[in-house]
Write a protein that holds these residues in place. Structure first.
Motif, PDB file in Angstrom:
ATOM      1  N   ILE A  85       0.863  -1.182   0.000  1.00  0.00           N
ATOM      2  CA  ILE A  85       0.000   0.000   0.000  1.00  0.00           C
ATOM      3  C   ILE A  85       0.896   1.228   0.000  1.00  0.00           C
ATOM      4  O   ILE A  85       1.864   1.300   0.754  1.00  0.00           O
ATOM      5  CB  ILE A  85      -0.900   0.033   1.247  1.00  0.00           C
ATOM      6  CG1 ILE A  85      -1.808  -1.192   1.295  1.00  0.00           C
ATOM      7  CG2 ILE A  85      -1.730   1.309   1.283  1.00  0.00           C
ATOM      8  CD1 ILE A  85      -2.513  -1.360   2.631  1.00  0.00           C
ATOM      9  N   ALA A 122      -8.105  -5.362  -3.999  1.00  0.00           N
ATOM     10  CA  ALA A 122      -6.710  -5.196  -3.581  1.00  0.00           C
ATOM     11  C   ALA A 122      -5.995  -6.530  -3.435  1.00  0.00           C
ATOM     12  O   ALA A 122      -4.780  -6.608  -3.632  1.00  0.00           O
ATOM     13  CB  ALA A 122      -6.647  -4.416  -2.279  1.00  0.00           C
ATOM     14  N   GLN A 173       1.344  -2.082  -6.829  1.00  0.00           N
ATOM     15  CA  GLN A 173       1.315  -1.070  -5.772  1.00  0.00           C
ATOM     16  C   GLN A 173      -0.053  -0.395  -5.747  1.00  0.00           C
ATOM     17  O   GLN A 173      -0.549   0.074  -6.768  1.00  0.00           O
ATOM     18  CB  GLN A 173       2.417  -0.036  -6.029  1.00  0.00           C
ATOM     19  CG  GLN A 173       3.815  -0.648  -6.037  1.00  0.00           C
ATOM     20  CD  GLN A 173       4.764   0.065  -6.972  1.00  0.00           C
ATOM     21  OE1 GLN A 173       4.365   0.761  -7.903  1.00  0.00           O
ATOM     22  NE2 GLN A 173       6.057  -0.098  -6.734  1.00  0.00           N
ATOM     23  N   LEU A 174      -0.640  -0.344  -4.565  1.00  0.00           N
ATOM     24  CA  LEU A 174      -1.979   0.211  -4.399  1.00  0.00           C
ATOM     25  C   LEU A 174      -1.902   1.573  -3.715  1.00  0.00           C
ATOM     26  O   LEU A 174      -1.485   1.681  -2.563  1.00  0.00           O
ATOM     27  CB  LEU A 174      -2.838  -0.742  -3.557  1.00  0.00           C
ATOM     28  CG  LEU A 174      -4.268  -0.286  -3.270  1.00  0.00           C
ATOM     29  CD1 LEU A 174      -5.093  -0.257  -4.554  1.00  0.00           C
ATOM     30  CD2 LEU A 174      -4.919  -1.193  -2.228  1.00  0.00           C
ATOM     31  N   ILE A 188      -3.548   4.585  -1.882  1.00  0.00           N
ATOM     32  CA  ILE A 188      -4.716   5.033  -1.123  1.00  0.00           C
ATOM     33  C   ILE A 188      -4.348   6.342  -0.436  1.00  0.00           C
ATOM     34  O   ILE A 188      -3.418   6.377   0.372  1.00  0.00           O
ATOM     35  CB  ILE A 188      -5.151   4.003  -0.062  1.00  0.00           C
ATOM     36  CG1 ILE A 188      -5.475   2.650  -0.702  1.00  0.00           C
ATOM     37  CG2 ILE A 188      -6.373   4.521   0.704  1.00  0.00           C
ATOM     38  CD1 ILE A 188      -5.880   1.589   0.302  1.00  0.00           C
ATOM     39  N   ALA A 221      -7.245   3.072   4.441  1.00  0.00           N
ATOM     40  CA  ALA A 221      -5.916   2.462   4.366  1.00  0.00           C
ATOM     41  C   ALA A 221      -5.724   1.431   5.478  1.00  0.00           C
ATOM     42  O   ALA A 221      -5.139   0.362   5.258  1.00  0.00           O
ATOM     43  CB  ALA A 221      -4.841   3.537   4.447  1.00  0.00           C
ATOM     44  N   VAL A 243      -7.585  -1.914   4.630  1.00  0.00           N
ATOM     45  CA  VAL A 243      -6.878  -2.757   3.658  1.00  0.00           C
ATOM     46  C   VAL A 243      -5.607  -3.333   4.282  1.00  0.00           C
ATOM     47  O   VAL A 243      -5.281  -4.508   4.094  1.00  0.00           O
ATOM     48  CB  VAL A 243      -6.546  -1.959   2.387  1.00  0.00           C
ATOM     49  CG1 VAL A 243      -5.740  -2.800   1.408  1.00  0.00           C
ATOM     50  CG2 VAL A 243      -7.827  -1.465   1.716  1.00  0.00           C
ATOM     51  N   TYR A 244      -4.884  -2.512   5.027  1.00  0.00           N
ATOM     52  CA  TYR A 244      -3.662  -2.963   5.713  1.00  0.00           C
ATOM     53  C   TYR A 244      -3.957  -4.140   6.627  1.00  0.00           C
ATOM     54  O   TYR A 244      -3.240  -5.151   6.637  1.00  0.00           O
ATOM     55  CB  TYR A 244      -3.078  -1.796   6.501  1.00  0.00           C
ATOM     56  CG  TYR A 244      -2.000  -2.151   7.508  1.00  0.00           C
ATOM     57  CD1 TYR A 244      -0.666  -2.249   7.132  1.00  0.00           C
ATOM     58  CD2 TYR A 244      -2.327  -2.371   8.846  1.00  0.00           C
ATOM     59  CE1 TYR A 244       0.315  -2.564   8.065  1.00  0.00           C
ATOM     60  CE2 TYR A 244      -1.353  -2.684   9.781  1.00  0.00           C
ATOM     61  CZ  TYR A 244      -0.029  -2.779   9.388  1.00  0.00           C
ATOM     62  OH  TYR A 244       0.931  -3.103  10.306  1.00  0.00           O
ATOM     63  N   CYS A 260       2.861  -1.024   4.348  1.00  0.00           N
ATOM     64  CA  CYS A 260       2.340   0.269   3.890  1.00  0.00           C
ATOM     65  C   CYS A 260       3.485   1.272   3.841  1.00  0.00           C
ATOM     66  O   CYS A 260       4.276   1.377   4.778  1.00  0.00           O
ATOM     67  CB  CYS A 260       1.244   0.769   4.837  1.00  0.00           C
ATOM     68  SG  CYS A 260       0.579   2.393   4.398  1.00  0.00           S
TER      69      CYS A 260
END
Length: 258
Positions: A72, A135, A144-145, A147, A166, A169-170, A177
């Motif tokens: 992330i 994701a 690579q995402l 946010i 964030a 998702v993490y 991240c």
């Protein structure tokens, strides 16, 4: 000269965007990698125009902190600038963005064909579930995402307002991240056509490894980004005190005489 250069740049910026989208339109037929390559051309062209017309350069720090594989990326969001500038450094990117951008002519086609994640922010937790679901594939492909942890642009110096996205998702994917600090809003203010000269600094900070609780992650993310961003803005203002004009000013509330 500031007004004139800003005007010339803005005209050139949008003309270049339209021309690039038209000339490179066939890339949407050849998959997301070609679309992302076209986006990077737009990013490099925009940075070149900004440097040549407005005298605004960019310095990237901390590139050695970019991890191998999927992660992330959580940048501070102060202006439109970082949307096109960061993709010149991060090659295999996917943005989480508001779905309204997909409705734009041409631009929306590139978003769809580039496999970006467009969400309806009014859906709340359902939108987060959508992001996490997509994701998994992105991270699984070592991509690579992006946010933006505050969800929308914030004026330089405005009180931080970090959202749950964030962290969700993490926590769900158990992935690292990468926080990113910057001072772009001093040079490219939101809701303004002015483009100020100087050097925008982007600082890629040490990665936050998976394993923290949601609350600990959010505290760590906010502390790292805000501390570094405030330091970068102080450096910029020390070099050019005029940049302080772009700092956030809290609205003055009228006092009820009664």
């Amino acid at each position: 000269m500031l007004i004139l250069r800003s005007l010339v740049f803005n005209v050139a910026f949008y003309i270049a965007l339209v021309l690039i989208m038209l000339v490179l339109l066939p890339t949407i037929l050849f998959g997301p990698d070609k679309v992302k390559a076209a986006a990077r051309i737009w990013g490099h062209a925009s940075l070149w125009l900004l440097r040549v017309i407005c005298g605004t350069k960019v310095e990237f720090r901390g590139l050695e902190h970019i991890p191998e594989g999927g992660c992330i990326i959580a940048p501070k969001h102060q202006s439109v600038w970082e949307v096109f500038a960061l993709i010149t450094v991060f090659k295999d990117f996917t943005y989480v963005l508001k779905r309204e951008l997909t409705w734009l002519p041409l631009f929306g086609w590139y978003i769809a064909c580039g496999r970006q994640i467009a969400i309806d922010r009014s859906k709340g937790r359902a939108a987060l579930s959508q992001v996490a679901r997509k994701a998994r594939d992105i991270i699984g492909e070592n991509r690579q995402l992006f946010i933006f942890p505050e969800g929308t642009r914030k004026a330089p110096g405005a009180p931080p307002d970090y959202k749950f996205g964030a962290a969700y998702v993490y926590n769900d994917l158990k992935v690292p991240c990468l926080p990113v600090a910057l001072d772009s809003g001093l040079f490219w203010p939101r809701r303004s056509f002015l483009r100020r000269p100087g050097t925008i600094v982007v600082e890629i900070l040490p990665v936050i490894e998976p394993g923290l609780s949601v609350s600990a992650f959010l505290r760590t993310l906010e502390d790292r980004i805000e501390t570094a961003t405030n330091r970068l803005m102080a450096e910029a203002i020390e070099k050019d005190p005029g940049l302080a004009e772009g700092l956030y000013r809290a609205p003055v509330r009228a006092v009820d005489p009664a």
